[in-house]
Design a protein around this motif. Structure first.
Motif, PDB file in Angstrom:
ATOM      1  N   UNK A   1      -2.108  41.693   4.838  1.00  0.00           N
ATOM      2  CA  UNK A   1      -2.398  41.645   4.493  1.00  0.00           C
ATOM      3  C   UNK A   1      -1.175  40.551   3.481  1.00  0.00           C
ATOM      4  N   UNK A   2      -0.095  41.332   3.081  1.00  0.00           N
ATOM      5  CA  UNK A   2       0.737  40.815   2.118  1.00  0.00           C
ATOM      6  C   UNK A   2       1.477  40.119   2.904  1.00  0.00           C
ATOM      7  N   UNK A   3       1.426  40.382   3.730  1.00  0.00           N
ATOM      8  CA  UNK A   3       2.122  38.942   5.299  1.00  0.00           C
ATOM      9  C   UNK A   3       1.927  37.482   4.324  1.00  0.00           C
ATOM     10  N   UNK A   4       0.277  37.894   4.550  1.00  0.00           N
ATOM     11  CA  UNK A   4      -0.842  36.265   4.883  1.00  0.00           C
ATOM     12  C   UNK A   4      -0.817  35.808   3.375  1.00  0.00           C
ATOM     13  N   UNK A   5      -0.619  37.096   2.409  1.00  0.00           N
ATOM     14  CA  UNK A   5      -0.797  36.154   1.268  1.00  0.00           C
ATOM     15  C   UNK A   5       0.721  35.619   0.726  1.00  0.00           C
ATOM     16  N   UNK A   6       1.547  35.514   1.168  1.00  0.00           N
ATOM     17  CA  UNK A   6       3.347  35.017   1.592  1.00  0.00           C
ATOM     18  C   UNK A   6       3.020  33.865   1.752  1.00  0.00           C
ATOM     19  N   UNK A   7       2.618  33.731   3.191  1.00  0.00           N
ATOM     20  CA  UNK A   7       2.133  32.255   3.573  1.00  0.00           C
ATOM     21  C   UNK A   7       1.312  31.018   2.989  1.00  0.00           C
ATOM     22  N   UNK A   8       0.146  31.655   3.036  1.00  0.00           N
ATOM     23  CA  UNK A   8      -0.903  31.415   1.585  1.00  0.00           C
ATOM     24  C   UNK A   8       0.031  31.161   0.495  1.00  0.00           C
ATOM     25  N   UNK A   9       1.044  31.383  -0.342  1.00  0.00           N
ATOM     26  CA  UNK A   9       1.794  31.071  -1.851  1.00  0.00           C
ATOM     27  C   UNK A   9       3.092  29.655  -0.862  1.00  0.00           C
ATOM     28  N   UNK A  10       3.686  29.408  -0.043  1.00  0.00           N
ATOM     29  CA  UNK A  10       4.063  28.849   1.005  1.00  0.00           C
ATOM     30  C   UNK A  10       3.651  27.820   0.892  1.00  0.00           C
ATOM     31  N   UNK A  11       2.399  27.665   1.525  1.00  0.00           N
ATOM     32  CA  UNK A  11       1.917  26.803   2.065  1.00  0.00           C
ATOM     33  C   UNK A  11       1.634  25.133   1.271  1.00  0.00           C
ATOM     34  N   UNK A  12       1.097  26.454  -0.262  1.00  0.00           N
ATOM     35  CA  UNK A  12       0.170  25.834  -1.173  1.00  0.00           C
ATOM     36  C   UNK A  12       1.032  25.331  -2.202  1.00  0.00           C
ATOM     37  N   UNK A  13       2.582  26.182  -2.256  1.00  0.00           N
ATOM     38  CA  UNK A  13       2.960  25.294  -2.858  1.00  0.00           C
ATOM     39  C   UNK A  13       4.356  23.665  -2.123  1.00  0.00           C
ATOM     40  N   UNK A  14       4.071  23.589  -0.825  1.00  0.00           N
ATOM     41  CA  UNK A  14       4.321  22.753  -0.720  1.00  0.00           C
ATOM     42  C   UNK A  14       5.162  22.759   0.358  1.00  0.00           C
ATOM     43  N   UNK A  15       5.426  23.860   1.082  1.00  0.00           N
ATOM     44  CA  UNK A  15       6.878  23.775   1.683  1.00  0.00           C
ATOM     45  C   UNK A  15       6.324  24.633   3.337  1.00  0.00           C
ATOM     46  N   UNK A  16       6.451  24.220   4.014  1.00  0.00           N
ATOM     47  CA  UNK A  16       6.575  24.269   5.853  1.00  0.00           C
ATOM     48  C   UNK A  16       6.786  25.562   6.041  1.00  0.00           C
ATOM     49  N   UNK A  17       5.675  26.351   6.776  1.00  0.00           N
ATOM     50  CA  UNK A  17       5.859  27.497   7.318  1.00  0.00           C
ATOM     51  C   UNK A  17       6.018  27.708   8.949  1.00  0.00           C
ATOM     52  N   UNK A  18       7.027  28.747   8.445  1.00  0.00           N
ATOM     53  CA  UNK A  18       7.468  29.334  10.115  1.00  0.00           C
ATOM     54  C   UNK A  18       7.218  30.527  10.095  1.00  0.00           C
ATOM     55  N   UNK A  19       5.959  30.701  10.944  1.00  0.00           N
ATOM     56  CA  UNK A  19       5.635  31.866  11.258  1.00  0.00           C
ATOM     57  C   UNK A  19       5.936  32.670  12.743  1.00  0.00           C
ATOM     58  N   UNK A  20       6.094  34.184  12.829  1.00  0.00           N
ATOM     59  CA  UNK A  20       5.946  33.777  14.588  1.00  0.00           C
ATOM     60  C   UNK A  20       5.983  36.187  14.532  1.00  0.00           C
ATOM     61  N   UNK A  21       6.279  36.443  15.860  1.00  0.00           N
ATOM     62  CA  UNK A  21       6.188  37.997  16.026  1.00  0.00           C
ATOM     63  C   UNK A  21       7.172  37.927  16.931  1.00  0.00           C
ATOM     64  N   UNK A  22       7.097  39.836  17.098  1.00  0.00           N
ATOM     65  CA  UNK A  22       8.182  40.217  17.984  1.00  0.00           C
ATOM     66  C   UNK A  22       7.617  40.827  19.023  1.00  0.00           C
ATOM     67  N   UNK A  23       8.130  40.877  20.396  1.00  0.00           N
ATOM     68  CA  UNK A  23       7.684  41.260  21.730  1.00  0.00           C
ATOM     69  C   UNK A  23       8.013  42.850  21.957  1.00  0.00           C
TER      70      UNK A  23
END
Length: 331
Positions: free
Chosen positions: A183-205
């Motif tokens: 949830x901490x990760x998703x909260x930061x993503x939401x803050x970034x998007x709301x601020x108008x910054x483009x989001x880069x987010x993925x994962x690790x296999x």
């Protein structure tokens, strides 16, 4: 189903933003060649098919991170032997950014091994953003958790992208990291998007997850209010001294399937090949590009991990007939 109808079906699903694990798994389990045909068709409908966006990544503050990510050499909880450093001086970062631009990169990504930036670091980060943008490069930062106020500060400085990977599924996340929550990760993503910054987010296999964890990670990303603008797909580089030092390798076909699925679930996002390319054959990377990957990191080092040298990457790009993209909303 004909490819055109399939593309429309997927587009409709993305507009409603309600992917389910069952829907995504159904696509993932298609015969491999059918999956690649469909993902490649969808890729061509949204992007120039032979264009590749090139980014470069620099660790501007290395080691000593308080987070306990089991895959990371920079965690103070792992015994990788990596020594902690202070934040780099701006002049040194600019020299490296100039080299990156000269090598063909259009985006410069800067990462700091923090849980999140402290107030005392914000002015330095703002200065770096402005200086790198002054070189004509797109800017990206990965600094850990951000507050809403920090997100606005960096947006006002002109930050183009913020990288904040969710790593894996919500179910499996606590098996890899315990010092912060999904949830901490998703909260930061939401803050970034709301601020108008483009989001880069993925994962690790390759971190011990199941196939369903891999797919569910993409479901989470695709079902965000807006999918990430850039989706990096990493393959674990086992680090000596980390909890995952003995992790088994990822099956190449399974990796390509996830790249194809990411393209199908997020058809207008850039999909980037990130860590792990040193262990990928040229043929495996070519399949990833065909499946829909259209961005990659260049440069011999990704933070502290190895990356293919410029000669190998230039040869691969040339042999595949790929064309480096201009700096205009890449990945």
């Amino acid at each position: 189903m004909p490819a055109k109808k399939e593309s429309q079906k997927i587009s409709d699903m993305n507009e409603s933003a309600r992917w389910t694990l069952r829907d995504a798994r159904e696509l993932y389990e298609l015969p491999f060649l059918d999956l690649l045909f469909r993902s490649h068709t969808l890729h061509r409908a949204n992007f120039a098919p032979n264009s590749i966006q090139l980014s470069r990544l620099l660790s501007i503050k290395t080691g000593g991170c308080p987070e306990d990510c089991g895959y990371c050499s920079q965690s103070m909880h792992n015994t990788s032997g990596l020594k902690a450093s202070k934040l780099m001086e701006a002049a040194d970062v600019i020299v490296e950014a100039q080299k990156a631009k000269a090598s063909g990169a259009t985006r410069y990504c800067m990462g700091a091994a923090w849980r999140g930036p402290k107030a005392r670091d914000e002015a330095s980060i703002v200065s770096l953003i402005r200086s790198v943008k002054g070189l004509g490069l797109e800017t990206c930062m990965t600094l850990g958790l951000l507050s809403a106020e920090q997100s606005r500060t960096f947006a006002n400085a002109g930050l183009d992208y913020y990288n904040h990977n969710i790593d894996t599924s919500e179910r499996f996340y606590s098996s890899i990291v315990t010092t912060r929550s999904f949830a901490d990760r998703l909260k930061t993503i939401a803050y970034v998007r709301e601020a108008g910054i483009k989001v880069c987010s993925g994962g690790i296999l390759g971190i011990g997850e199941t196939v369903d964890d891999r797919i569910d990670m993409l479901v989470t990303l695709a079902n965000l209010p807006a999918p990430p603008d850039s989706v990096p797909i990493n393959m674990l580089i086992p680090i000596a001294g980390s909890r995952l030092a003995s992790a088994p390798p990822v099956d190449p076909i399974a990796f390509v399937r996830i790249v194809a699925l990411a393209r199908m679930m997020m058809p207008t996002s850039f999909v980037r090949l990130t860590a792990g390319r040193t262990a990928m054959s040229d043929e495996m990377q070519a399949l990833c590009f065909f499946a829909g990957a259209n961005s990659m990191f260049i440069g011999e080092t990704l933070l502290t991990a190895p990356n293919p040298d410029s000669d190998r990457d230039n040869s691969l790009i040339r042999r595949l007939g790929l064309v480096p993209a201009a700096a205009e909303g890449g990945a």
